[in-house]
Design an enzyme around this catalytic site. Structure first.
Site, mmCIF file in Angstrom:
data_model
loop_
_atom_site.group_PDB
_atom_site.id
_atom_site.type_symbol
_atom_site.label_atom_id
_atom_site.label_comp_id
_atom_site.label_asym_id
_atom_site.label_seq_id
_atom_site.Cartn_x
_atom_site.Cartn_y
_atom_site.Cartn_z
ATOM 1 N N GLU A 158 -78.885 4.775 -91.439
ATOM 2 C CA GLU A 158 -79.238 5.030 -92.830
ATOM 3 C C GLU A 158 -78.284 4.275 -93.757
ATOM 4 O O GLU A 158 -77.080 4.357 -93.545
ATOM 5 C CB GLU A 158 -79.164 6.526 -93.162
ATOM 6 C CG GLU A 158 -79.665 6.794 -94.570
ATOM 7 C CD GLU A 158 -79.622 8.276 -94.983
ATOM 8 O OE1 GLU A 158 -79.227 9.132 -94.170
ATOM 9 O OE2 GLU A 158 -79.995 8.538 -96.128
ATOM 10 N N ALA B 63 -71.130 12.486 -92.107
ATOM 11 C CA ALA B 63 -71.968 12.801 -90.963
ATOM 12 C C ALA B 63 -73.357 12.242 -91.195
ATOM 13 O O ALA B 63 -73.692 11.835 -92.307
ATOM 14 C CB ALA B 63 -72.051 14.314 -90.776
ATOM 15 N N MET B 64 -74.180 12.261 -90.120
ATOM 16 C CA MET B 64 -75.509 11.668 -90.226
ATOM 17 C C MET B 64 -76.510 12.478 -89.412
ATOM 18 O O MET B 64 -76.271 12.797 -88.259
ATOM 19 C CB MET B 64 -75.441 10.218 -89.731
ATOM 20 C CG MET B 64 -76.764 9.503 -89.736
ATOM 21 S SD MET B 64 -77.416 9.341 -91.437
ATOM 22 C CE MET B 64 -79.169 9.420 -91.113
ATOM 23 N N GLU B 65 -77.646 12.749 -90.051
ATOM 24 C CA GLU B 65 -78.614 13.712 -89.517
ATOM 25 C C GLU B 65 -79.640 13.128 -88.557
ATOM 26 O O GLU B 65 -80.748 13.662 -88.443
ATOM 27 C CB GLU B 65 -79.358 14.350 -90.697
ATOM 28 C CG GLU B 65 -80.339 13.416 -91.443
ATOM 29 C CD GLU B 65 -79.770 12.761 -92.703
ATOM 30 O OE1 GLU B 65 -78.529 12.622 -92.784
ATOM 31 O OE2 GLU B 65 -80.557 12.380 -93.586
ATOM 32 N N ASN B 66 -79.315 12.058 -87.794
ATOM 33 C CA ASN B 66 -80.285 11.476 -86.863
ATOM 34 C C ASN B 66 -81.015 12.569 -86.087
ATOM 35 O O ASN B 66 -80.405 13.529 -85.629
ATOM 36 C CB ASN B 66 -79.564 10.587 -85.862
ATOM 37 C CG ASN B 66 -78.522 9.709 -86.517
ATOM 38 O OD1 ASN B 66 -78.851 8.890 -87.351
ATOM 39 N ND2 ASN B 66 -77.263 9.928 -86.175
ATOM 40 N N GLU C 6 -76.353 18.901 -92.268
ATOM 41 C CA GLU C 6 -77.047 17.950 -91.380
ATOM 42 C C GLU C 6 -78.132 18.658 -90.587
ATOM 43 O O GLU C 6 -79.214 18.117 -90.377
ATOM 44 C CB GLU C 6 -76.059 17.244 -90.442
ATOM 45 C CG GLU C 6 -74.891 16.543 -91.124
ATOM 46 C CD GLU C 6 -75.278 15.606 -92.255
ATOM 47 O OE1 GLU C 6 -76.411 15.077 -92.236
ATOM 48 O OE2 GLU C 6 -74.464 15.415 -93.180
ATOM 49 N N HIS D 249 -81.233 19.129 -92.626
ATOM 50 C CA HIS D 249 -82.031 17.905 -92.796
ATOM 51 C C HIS D 249 -83.171 17.826 -91.776
ATOM 52 O O HIS D 249 -84.125 17.077 -91.988
ATOM 53 C CB HIS D 249 -81.149 16.670 -92.618
ATOM 54 C CG HIS D 249 -80.539 16.143 -93.886
ATOM 55 N ND1 HIS D 249 -81.258 15.979 -95.043
ATOM 56 C CD2 HIS D 249 -79.275 15.695 -94.160
ATOM 57 C CE1 HIS D 249 -80.465 15.459 -95.980
ATOM 58 N NE2 HIS D 249 -79.262 15.293 -95.475
ATOM 59 N N GLU E 148 -81.681 14.670 -100.234
ATOM 60 C CA GLU E 148 -80.263 15.007 -100.394
ATOM 61 C C GLU E 148 -80.038 16.135 -101.403
ATOM 62 O O GLU E 148 -79.290 17.067 -101.135
ATOM 63 C CB GLU E 148 -79.451 13.766 -100.762
ATOM 64 C CG GLU E 148 -79.404 12.706 -99.651
ATOM 65 C CD GLU E 148 -78.894 13.227 -98.319
ATOM 66 O OE1 GLU E 148 -78.331 14.334 -98.259
ATOM 67 O OE2 GLU E 148 -79.077 12.523 -97.300
#
Ligand code: B3K
Ligand code: ZN
Length: 887
Positions: free
Chosen positions: A129, A270-273, A306, A309, A328
């Protein structure tokens, strides 16, 4: 990369949105993982959209990768069957539906940007992202292309024993040459920005969760082996978040497996993959020895964010990046509600409003000002902002308050019923809320496209014959660079009236005749008058309760009214806020007096008001501490036409010092009552106790007396939790005494192997209020503890100095500005995202005195002239230097 001196960069406009001609419906990816050169084989099922013109070529995005071959339905394409246009791969004359196989190489070890596929401490890790997938392979890399992914990872089995991707594991096996493979499948169609891959030597903390409907989910948190045992809090937080989302919104997790990976080298939090969240280790790892209460709370809230999401972002995603706040703003609102439910709602509100006022308001009133839904950008990376996130969450909160909790839930249900599996817009979200509740939200939507912080001015008139109280509300939003003319907004103004003894009065206004003592005034016009009946004495108005809208209230309070509200307002948020207003006004008075060489004195009545708070038997420790935490110089500076850091600090320091002197005995007593608490619990009560204790120590430390310095030294030595260690260290770090160096030295000796703790050591020095902090920062930049390319180290030292040490950064000699510009120019070619974030510490240069303006502008111009300056940094600097921008 662009030519720094000449070309103006071309923005992307929301108004130019159009769907791509083709959709990739499914993709099968094979990765032959190698640190230097990773081979990617991507087999895509591509279909022309029914509406698209049959002549349109297929256009794929690709950046810093090398194409090896292209096949359509198995036939290899000759080099003249396709072309490159900038960063696009253009393939004309393709059929309406076909299989496209792309083979390309990428270079993870050489990738310093931390976007796409890179190596973090020996582990392969991805970040896609917003536009990182194109750095991995050629693709329709935009969020409205939702595809089903199957992924095969092949890697050396000894170095990369764990191979992860999104969804569920299908199969794995070994290969003869010491390599092994694993295959993953994600049944939920997703945009490319949610793709993730991790390969490395990691260990899992495993747990289980049974969903409300009885499905078993395996939970795994992966870390490097030496961090095992530090994920209990993250795991507990995850389970709480999963339960809360079921109970609050009826949203269950949808895969059999949920994985989190902790990495030390990550551009953001952090990242919500999908099914494979990747986290900065700072937001996963915690134990009492190494993490502060704030760290524990941040972990709980970001793990929840996260996780949330998965529905708001992943199942329903954004049509385009202008809609970023769709996921977001909504997800921040959800995590705020979660934290409020888990802990204290008023405290959470106070913390969020602090962030909004100290960071979002300045952004909204500066050269980067943009609406919650921006209408143009050069690099979308630059718009992961406080405005999109925090103001976006405020917009959702106003909706929530307008339609009520039940209405909001019905709106959410309808949103998912309509849009599950789709890529949609902010309008679609608002439409679901409007349709589910029968509310007209047309005018409300202005919040999405109008930038700037609205101001509210209130005039009051009490009619002693009619017994009416008239409240006239004026609203206006100052122009921002791209929007000179502003329209009135829908502002829900929560308020109440208090009588002379602080008792709430029934509010009879309009058609309301009941006994309600709180109401929400629907402010929709530039000027509106509200009349309250049966008001038999002049009332005190309590306005914008619980901060019901993200606005600035301009109201001339006299000190007595403010102290009255601190003592009596029935709204906890407003009691806190009145204390903040009182202090802000006092600092401004002090500045005035000091400018006229008058020695200011804190009025006895203020001291008494704070003494009452400090000794309150009704407020809890955390709320007392929050009330006595004074607004920072940066926040107070917003009130000034020209920000004068020297004058501000002189005034604020004097005020703090007088408060500490006057309340010395109270601070000392309250400190001692809590000093022998060696507990490590992270329940609200224990955290509140530590917060108040360390607040008292802070005031006492300000007096710089031996006994109190000894308290700090003892606390650092004896504490069994990092919160108290840092509480003591922060006091010592501001002093010019041998105890300071001893404590900092001992701390480093103990913790130099723990990067996250070393970051605290860097930050406490970078934010020190003693003269010469900049010398320490320069020295630390050459220290072995500082890794010039690791985002966490950079934030802990350079970021903390530029953004968190207003005093030293804005020192009148301009050294702070030069230091930052030098570092930004060094970092920009390596990691443009972090560089463009740092340079923002100088973009409000027009707000300062002429001398500082000149110094900051000169440094911004140096950065602007940097040969090969990234688009990220150029966009920010160009906006800052453009003529006619707001400060
Ligand atoms: N969605 C990510 C942020 C991505 C930032 C890219 N520069 C984390 C979050 O907001 O939840
Ligand atoms: Zn998010």
């Amino acid at each position: 990369m662009s030519d720094a001196s000449s070309t103006a960069l071309r923005p992307v406009y929301l108004s130019e949105y159009r769907p791509a001609a083709f959709t990739v419906e499914a993709v099968d990816l094979r990765f032959d993982l190698d640190a230097d050169t990773t081979r990617v084989t991507s087999t895509m099922q591509v279909r022309r959209r029914a509406e698209a013109n049959a002549e349109e070529p297929l256009i794929l995005d690709g950046e810093d990768i090398e194409l090896r071959s292209l096949r359509i339905d198995g036939d290899e394409l000759d080099a003249d069957a396709y072309r490159f246009e900038g960063r696009s791969l253009v393939i004309p004359g393709v059929p309406a539906a076909f299989e496209l196989t792309v083979v390309n190489d990428c270079h993870p070890a050489a990738n310093t940007t931390r976007m796409g596929l890179y190596i973090a401490d020996g582990t392969f890790c991805s970040q896609c992202e917003p536009e990182g997938f194109r750095r991995i392979t050629y693709f329709i890399d935009r969020p409205d292309n939702m595809a089903v992914y199957s992924v095969t990872l092949v890697a050396d089995a000894a170095r990369y024993p764990v191979l992860l991707s999104n969804g569920n594991p299908l199969d794995s096996g070994s290969l003869p040459d010491g390599r092994h493979w694993a295959r993953w499948h994600d049944p939920f169609p997703k945009p490319s920005y949610l793709f993730a891959l991790v390969a490395g030597a990691l260990e899992a903390h495993e747990d289980r969760f049974t969903t409300a409907s009885g499905r078993e989910v395996t939970l795994r948190i992966y870390t490097e082996a030496h961090n095992r045992g530090r994920t209990d809090h993250a795991m507990a937080s995850l389970k709480k978040a999963m339960r809360w989302d079921e109970e609050t919104f009826g949203l269950e997790y949808d895969l059999d497996l949920f994985q989190i990976v902790s990495v030390d080298d990550f551009n953001m939090g952090a990242m919500e993959n999908k099914g494979l969240n990747i986290f900065n280790s700072k937001l996963v790892l915690a134990d009492a020895d190494t993490a502060t209460d704030n760290d524990f709370q941040a972990i709980e809230s970001v793990i929840a964010h996260e996780y949330f999401h998965n529905w708001t972002g992943n199942r329903v995603t954004c049509r385009d990046w202008f809609q970023l706040s769709l996921k977001e703003g909504l997800t921040v609102f959800r995590d705020q509600q979660f934290t409020a439910d888990m802990h204290s709602a008023p405290l959470k509100r106070i913390e969020d409003v602090r962030v909004l006022r100290s960071q979002q308001f300045p952004e909204d009133n500066g050269p980067m000002a943009h609406p919650v839904r921006p209408d143009h950008y050069i690099k979308i990376d630059n718009f992961y902002t406080l405005t999109v996130y925090e103001k976006g969450a405020e917009v959702i909160r106003m909706l929530y308050n307008l339609v009520g909790a039940d209405g909001f839930r019905r709106g959410m249900d309808l949103y998912f019923r309509r849009h599950d599996g789709q890529a949609v817009t902010c309008d679609d979200f608002v439409a679901a809320m409007a349709d589910a509740t029968g509310t007209d939200l047309d005018r409300f939507k202005r919040w999405y496209h109008q930038a700037g912080t609205p101001r509210i001015r209130v005039e009051e008139h009490w009619d002693h014959e009619q017994h009416t109280h008239h409240l006239t509300v004026h609203q206006s939003t100052p122009p921002t660079a791209d929007q000179p003319d502003k329209q009135p907004l829908v502002i829900p103004l929560r308020m109440g009236l208090l009588d002379g003894r602080g008792r709430p009065l029934p509010l009879k206004h309009g058609d309301r005749d009941g006994e309600d003592t709180e109401t929400v005034l629907p402010v929709t016009e530039s000027e509106q008058t509200f009349v309250f009946r049966e008001v038999r004495e002049r009332p005190t108005v309590s306005l914008l309760r619980n901060f019901s809208a993200p606005v600035i209230v301009e109201r001339e309070f006299d000190d007595d009214t403010l102290r009255f509200l601190v003592a009596h307002d029935t709204d906890a948020f407003n009691r806190w806020d009145s204390a903040q207003t009182l202090v802000t006004g006092r600092v401004l008075d002090f500045m005035d007096q000091q400018a006229r060489s008058v020695t200011p004195r804190l009025p006895e009545a203020d001291i008494e008001a704070f003494r009452r708070v400090l000794n309150s038997e009704v407020m809890d420790d955390a709320m007392i501490a929050a009330t006595l935490t004074l607004p920072g110089a940066r926040e107070i500076g917003e009130e000034l036409d020209v920000i004068d850091p020297d004058g501000l600090y002189a005034a604020r320091d004097t005020l703090v010092n007088q408060l500490a002197e006057a309340l010395e005995d109270d601070f000392g007593r309250i400190y001692r009552l809590r000093a022998d608490d060696r507990g490590t619990g992270i329940d609200a009560e224990s955290m509140g106790r530590r917060r108040l204790k360390n607040l008292c120590l802070g005031y006492l430390g300000d007096l710089d007396r031996d006994a109190y310095v000894q308290h700090a030294v003892d606390q650092v030595r004896a504490a069994r939790n990092m919160t108290d260690v840092m509480g003591g260290l922060r006091v010592l770090a501001d002093l010019d005494r041998p105890e300071r160096d001893e404590a900092l030295g001992a701390f480093y000796d103990k913790w130099h192997d723990e990067p996250l703790v070393t970051d605290k050591w860097l930050t406490v020095q970078a934010t020190s209020q003693r003269p010469g902090a900049i010398d320490d920062v320069e020295r630390l930049m050459a220290h072995p503890a500082f890794d010039r390319h690791n985002p966490n180290r950079i934030r802990a030292l350079v970021g903390a100095f530029a953004m968190g040490n207003f005093r030293a950064f804005h020192a009148a000699d301009g050294r702070g500005y030069r230091l930052l510009a030098d570092f930004v120019m060094e970092l920009d070619p390596v990691n443009p995202q972090i560089a463009s974030g740092l340079v923002q510490a100088m973009i409000r240069w027009r707000r300062f005195d002429a001398r500082r303006q000149g110094l900051m502008k000169a440094q911004l111009e140096r950065v602007q002239q940097l040969p090969g300056c990234s688009d990220n940094t150029r966009e920010v600097v160009d906006r800052a230097l453009a003529p006619g921008q707001a400060g």
